[in-house]
Design an enzyme around this catalytic site. Structure first.
Site, mmCIF file in Angstrom:
data_model
loop_
_atom_site.group_PDB
_atom_site.id
_atom_site.type_symbol
_atom_site.label_atom_id
_atom_site.label_comp_id
_atom_site.label_asym_id
_atom_site.label_seq_id
_atom_site.Cartn_x
_atom_site.Cartn_y
_atom_site.Cartn_z
ATOM 1 N N LYS A 108 0.856 -1.190 0.000
ATOM 2 C CA LYS A 108 0.000 0.000 0.000
ATOM 3 C C LYS A 108 0.895 1.244 0.000
ATOM 4 C CE LYS A 108 -3.816 2.311 0.434
ATOM 5 N NZ LYS A 108 -4.742 2.290 -0.712
ATOM 6 N N ILE A 166 1.493 5.082 0.935
ATOM 7 C CA ILE A 166 0.944 6.132 1.805
ATOM 8 C C ILE A 166 1.350 7.477 1.249
ATOM 9 C CG2 ILE A 166 0.706 6.956 4.162
ATOM 10 C CD1 ILE A 166 1.758 4.540 5.232
ATOM 11 N N HIS A 225 9.162 9.495 7.064
ATOM 12 C CA HIS A 225 10.079 8.367 7.210
ATOM 13 C C HIS A 225 10.732 8.481 8.581
ATOM 14 C CE1 HIS A 225 13.291 5.484 5.802
ATOM 15 N NE2 HIS A 225 13.794 5.985 6.911
ATOM 16 N N ASN A 239 17.786 -2.163 7.809
ATOM 17 C CA ASN A 239 19.089 -2.025 7.173
ATOM 18 C C ASN A 239 20.163 -2.572 8.099
ATOM 19 O OD1 ASN A 239 18.324 -0.868 4.708
ATOM 20 N ND2 ASN A 239 17.985 1.088 5.722
ATOM 21 N N ARG A 282 23.469 -2.339 8.425
ATOM 22 C CA ARG A 282 24.783 -1.705 8.263
ATOM 23 C C ARG A 282 24.801 -0.401 9.034
ATOM 24 N NH1 ARG A 282 21.563 -0.214 3.622
ATOM 25 N NH2 ARG A 282 21.034 1.951 3.981
ATOM 26 N N VAL A 305 24.258 6.194 6.599
ATOM 27 C CA VAL A 305 24.803 7.527 6.317
ATOM 28 C C VAL A 305 24.435 8.485 7.451
ATOM 29 C CG1 VAL A 305 24.775 9.459 4.692
ATOM 30 C CG2 VAL A 305 24.617 7.114 3.830
HETATM 31 P P1 ADP Z 1 15.252 1.608 0.016
HETATM 32 O O1 ADP Z 1 15.618 0.287 0.594
HETATM 33 O O2 ADP Z 1 15.530 1.699 -1.449
HETATM 34 O O3 ADP Z 1 15.756 2.771 0.802
HETATM 35 P P2 ADP Z 1 12.649 1.829 1.341
HETATM 36 O O4 ADP Z 1 11.723 0.681 1.376
HETATM 37 O O5 ADP Z 1 13.435 2.122 2.580
HETATM 38 O O6 ADP Z 1 13.667 1.652 0.098
HETATM 39 O O7 ADP Z 1 11.873 3.144 0.921
HETATM 40 C C1 ADP Z 1 12.537 4.344 0.629
HETATM 41 C C2 ADP Z 1 11.561 5.482 0.633
HETATM 42 O O8 ADP Z 1 10.511 5.253 -0.323
HETATM 43 C C3 ADP Z 1 10.824 5.701 1.941
HETATM 44 O O9 ADP Z 1 11.582 6.463 2.837
HETATM 45 C C4 ADP Z 1 9.586 6.438 1.476
HETATM 46 O O10 ADP Z 1 9.856 7.792 1.195
HETATM 47 C C5 ADP Z 1 9.281 5.742 0.169
HETATM 48 N N1 ADP Z 1 8.345 4.611 0.381
HETATM 49 C C6 ADP Z 1 8.664 3.309 0.474
HETATM 50 N N2 ADP Z 1 7.568 2.556 0.681
HETATM 51 C C7 ADP Z 1 6.517 3.400 0.728
HETATM 52 C C8 ADP Z 1 5.101 3.257 0.930
HETATM 53 N N3 ADP Z 1 4.547 2.060 1.117
HETATM 54 N N4 ADP Z 1 4.343 4.380 0.937
HETATM 55 C C9 ADP Z 1 4.887 5.611 0.767
HETATM 56 N N5 ADP Z 1 6.211 5.810 0.560
HETATM 57 C C10 ADP Z 1 7.013 4.734 0.539
#
Ligand code: ADP
Length: 459
Positions: free
Chosen positions: A211, A213, A218, A300, A302, A305
């Site tokens: 889904k 959002i 974050h 994550n 590791r 940053v």
């Molecule tokens: P990565 O591993 O490439 O960093 P993430 O799963 O951590 O990917 O997601 C990175 C960013 O993408 C999140 O910080 C957010 O801004 C956006 N994002 C990821 N999943 C969603 C979601 N289900 N709804 C809204 N934004 C999302």
């Protein structure tokens, strides 16, 4: 030569090989020096001079393309043996979350400074991470429950989840390998696009749906876990200032978050870490919706940053803890010892041109002035005359500030960025100052869509 010892008197590594480059390689070397540990930096042919500046020994491992140098596991292991390194710190990116590399290190008799290979394998697959988190009772967003094999399967999963959805690569990272889809009509092409990009970039084309959002923040929790079953959290960060799903400004604590929300978030991260037998430093990432409900998205495995903001508010050196944990020491802190004081901000300075769609701009640093003054920290590898290579990411430096409260931290960051000047390569400094000055950022009313709303979604 003296044998380095951990503070508790346990045996400590005598030599650590740093399998990375740029600011994080220097960051790791600094803590090693404080611990009395000798460092060996491996480097590609373009990074020789920087590596020589901070490490006790340097070993060239290959030409500039990362797959032939920083991703070249056999060359790195060979260098470790040659240099007599007992441990490898992988930093972030490159081989830092590669279970095969972690296993190869252990097989070679070198300690991998990070979680055990099975934990990396489990959390590195985002679908397995979601399942583990859900099993541990962490809230997750409605999702496809596993990977989807084709556009038809993606269609039925999306119908069940409800649009908008986000198509994500199971092996994705670094903000790459995802697409937001608003309607059923766009889904087949998004599925194909993400899947083929993921196969090309990550060597794994499997995708899943979640889904999406709209107005998310974050937020994430830094945890530390030792080999003896102790797990602590170091509070939470907010990384909602992003462009193309990549973080630009991070902070701790989460601005405006009620104490009980942060507490529940941290408790969830610790529970998630315990459930998978986590060891090392790690981050549990969540999205906070506009009703104040959080949802786990990934973990994550590791150093990240943005770790300095946590260091600034807690006083804990996270790299030091990583090294001690890898050496087998119990955590040097208990949960009760952790207090979050004041507010910290980090700005990532990239060699990119905001006027040209944030095009990465390698080149020579002609003149350089870095900020200083009270409570300002710069983690960077810049030097006058340095050639910023085109082969790697464009992060040049991170400016981090601490202040008793967020308002003062913002003012201090603006002052620090104002002192900072780089000529020869364009940077994002001016752009970052624009964000800092924005009333929505001041009021902490921004979501992950904030930056794109300022610059236009295509930028
Ligand atoms: P990565 O591993 O490439 O960093 P993430 O799963 O951590 O990917 O997601 C990175 C960013 O993408 C999140 O910080 C957010 O801004 C956006 N994002 C990821 N999943 C969603 C979601 N289900 N709804 C809204 N934004 C999302």
């Amino acid at each position: 030569m003296t044998t380095a010892t951990a503070p508790m008197g346990e045996r400590m590594f005598g030599t650590i090989l740093i399998a990375n480059r740029g600011e994080i390689a220097l960051r790791i070397a600094r803590t090693c020096r404080e611990l009395g540990i000798r460092t060996v930096a491996v480097h590609s042919t373009v990074d020789r001079s920087t590596a020589a500046r901070f490490a006790d020994e340097t070993i060239q491992i290959g030409p500039p393309p990362a797959r032939r140098s920083y991703l070249n596991a056999p060359a790195i292991l060979q260098a470790a043996l040659q240099a007599g390194a007992e441990a490898i710190h992988p930093g972030y990116g490159f081989l830092s979350e590669d279970p095969d590399f972690a296993e190869a290190c252990e097989d070679t008799g070198v300690t991998f400074i990070g979680p055990p290979a099975p934990v990396l394998a489990r959390l590195g697959d985002k679908t397995m991470a979601l399942r583990s988190a859900a099993d541990a009772g962490l809230p997750v967003l409605p999702w496809s429950g596993g990977t989807v094999e084709n556009a038809a399967e993606a269609g039925s999963a999306a119908a069940e989840i409800g649009f908008p959805v986000i198509v994500k690569a199971a092996a994705g990272g670094g903000g790459r390998g995802m697409a937001v889809v608003d309607t059923a009509r766009e889904l087949p092409s998004a599925f194909a696009r993400v899947s083929s990009a993921a196969a090309a970039v990550f060597g794994d084309g499997r995708v899943y749906l979640e889904k999406y959002i709209d107005k998310a923040r974050h937020v994430e929790v830094q945890i530390l876990a030792d080999r003896h079953g102790n797990v602590v959290h170091l509070g939470a960060r907010d990384c909602s200032v992003q462009r193309r799903h990549q973080k630009l400004i991070e902070e701790s604590p989460i601005p405006g978050a009620p104490a009980d929300l942060t507490e529940r978030l941290c408790e969830a991260a610790v529970r998630g870490a315990r459930a998978v037998g986590y060891v090392g430093a790690g981050t549990f990432e969540f999205l906070l919706d506009d009703e104040g409900v959080f949802h786990f998205i990934e973990a994550n495995c590791r150093i990240q940053v943005e770790h300095p903001v946590t260091e600034m508010v807690t006083g804990v050196d996270i790299v030091r803890e990583q090294i001690l944990i890898a050496a087998g020491s119990p955590l040097s802190i208990r949960q009760d010892d952790v207090t979050v004081r004041g507010a910290a901000l980090e700005c990532r300075i990239n060699a990119e041109d905001p006027a040209r769609g944030f095009l990465p701009c390698p080149g020579r640093v002609e003149r350089l002035t870095l900020p200083g003054g009270p409570f300002v920290r710069v983690d960077g590898y810049l030097d006058q005359g340095l050639d910023v290579p085109a082969q790697y990411d464009s992060l040049l430096a991170k400016v981090v500030v601490w202040a008793p409260d967020r308002r003062q931290a913002i003012a201090r960051m603006d002052r620090a960025l104002g002192e900072c000047s780089v000529s020869g390569v364009p940077t994002t400094i001016g752009f970052l100052r624009g964000i800092l000055a924005h009333p929505r950022f001041h009021a902490a009313e921004h979501s992950t869509a904030f930056v794109e709303s300022l610059i236009g979604a295509d930028a």
